[in-house]
Design an enzyme around this catalytic site. Structure first.
Site, short mmCIF file in Angstrom:
data_model
loop_
_atom_site.label_atom_id
_atom_site.label_comp_id
_atom_site.label_asym_id
_atom_site.label_seq_id
_atom_site.Cartn_x
_atom_site.Cartn_y
_atom_site.Cartn_z
N GLU A 165 -22.73 -85.05 21.16
CA GLU A 165 -21.46 -84.79 20.50
C GLU A 165 -21.57 -84.26 19.06
O GLU A 165 -21.28 -84.96 18.09
CB GLU A 165 -20.58 -86.04 20.55
CG GLU A 165 -20.18 -86.40 21.97
CD GLU A 165 -19.06 -87.42 22.04
OE1 GLU A 165 -18.65 -87.98 21.00
OE2 GLU A 165 -18.58 -87.67 23.17
N GLU A 310 -20.35 -87.44 29.95
CA GLU A 310 -19.54 -88.63 29.71
C GLU A 310 -18.12 -88.38 30.19
O GLU A 310 -17.57 -87.30 30.00
CB GLU A 310 -19.48 -88.98 28.21
CG GLU A 310 -20.75 -89.51 27.60
CD GLU A 310 -20.55 -89.91 26.13
OE1 GLU A 310 -19.37 -90.13 25.73
OE2 GLU A 310 -21.53 -89.96 25.40
#
Length: 372
Positions: A165, A310
């Site tokens: 991320e 995710e």
């Protein structure tokens, strides 16, 4: 609306992409789960319990569900101290070693995900230095050379994910560092599969900002938590969710459905004016399929393997909503030929099993997440 023939042609092209670029690793990343908040994001816990939180029996259990892989997030400061850069703690790296072997024993692939890097963590906005300081970048590259050497003899079921991320970097900054990291790994291991995500928290909408490398063993990735007021409702670290919870007096948001009192909330909190376009929307499978269009477009445009590292719904949602949301995400991604890993096995907020006992929270939810 696409015809059935167009859809079959598109799905065939997705399968052809995996075959063309060597399906060994992507074909083993169909349905998995993250081992999050274990040797990553443990900072601040009074008793991290590294030795007991995840054990071999946990990998046995995950395999028994029918999943085919795990994603193992690891923080750099778990094994490298800022006071001693380049010195790696063997007793800490042993946790990764053991998990790789437990996974292999169970026929599971494993993605080793660098969740926090020197000078970088997605939760440290305004404090990150990875993209501005050469010393931080050198340490980042050194870590990947170390992993490449350490695990050189591991087979294709071990996959590297460069960084979790990325938020603050521009596409050029991140793409440039990705190229250098891939080159560092390739200098040691020319065949290791590598996972690369984009910016904006691995946003699905940022897939088109990833620079595609001329490397046949790259899997590209995104994360999916849409809509946030469903997946992160009552999340104490998300201001939008906390403001909504306060405004509605604890209103629960169900899926599928609309956001209760959404227009009133947007009026009361003008800082969320970007949400006004969603007023009155019904969040359901049709909405989600349209929302995932960037993934379909990425596959069509690049013919590269794509993976969702995710996805998940917080425990504050009803179990029925968690099941239905996971079912829709899973079915859409399977139609696209995109593998996925649910967040997260023992995470306190998105848990699938109890932290102390490893007892499943809901077997139907697990069955849904395990479908391949």
């Amino acid at each position: 609306m696409a015809t059935a023939m167009n859809r079959r042609t598109f799905l065939a092209s997705c399968g052809a992409a995996l075959t063309a670029y060597g399906a060994a690793a992507p074909s083993r990343l169909k349905a998995g789960i993250n081992l999050g908040t274990w040797i990553s994001q443990y900072q601040g816990r009074k008793q991290p319990n590294f030795e007991t939180r995840v054990q071999e029996r946990d990998l046995d259990q995950i395999a028994s569900w029918g999943m085919d892989h795990v994603r193992l997030p690891i923080d750099y400061d778990f094994f490298e101290e800022d006071a001693n850069p380049g010195v790696y703690r063997e007793e800490r790296l042993a946790f990764a070693d053991h998990t790789i072997q437990w996974a292999k024993k169970n026929g599971l692939a494993l993605i080793l995900d660098l969740h926090r890097a020197p000078g970088y963590f997605f939760g440290d906005l305004g404090k990150n230095r990875l993209f501005t300081e050469a010393a931080m970048q050198d340490r980042f590259l050194a870590i990947w050379r170390m992993f490449a050497k350490r695990y050189h003899s591991e087979g294709e079921t071990l996959v590297f994910e460069l960084l979790n991320e990325v938020v603050e970097a521009t596409p050029a900054e991140w793409n440039g560092l990705v190229k250098r990291a891939v080159e560092a790994i390739r200098g040691v291991d020319p065949n290791r599969w590598i996972v690369v995500g984009g910016i904006q928290y691995n946003a699905i909408g940022a897939l088109d900002k990833i620079a595609i490398l001329e490397d046949p063993r790259i899997v590209y990735t995104f994360h999916y938590y849409h809509p946030m007021l469903v997946t992160h409702q009552k999340a104490g670290w998300v201001k939008q969710s906390m403001d909504y919870d306060k405004f509605t007096g604890g209103q629960r948001v169900d899926y599928p459905g609309t956001i209760p009192r959404f227009a009133e909330f947007c009026d009361a909190y003008p800082q969320y004016k970007n949400l006004r376009n969603d007023i009155g929307l019904r969040y359901d499978r049709d909405w989600m399929k349209a929302d995932m269009k960037p993934a379909a477009e990425f596959i069509k445009a690049t013919a590269k393997p794509l993976y969702c590292g995710e996805y998940g719904v917080i425990r504050h949602a009803s179990i029925e909503s968690r099941r239905r949301w996971h079912d829709d995400v899973g079915s859409i991604l399977r139609d696209l030929g995109v593998g996925r890993a649910a967040w997260s096995y023992k995470d306190g907020s998105f848990l699938f099993v109890e932290a102390d006992s490893s007892k499943p929270v809901d077997m139907e939810l697990i069955r849904i997440a395990s479908r391949r």
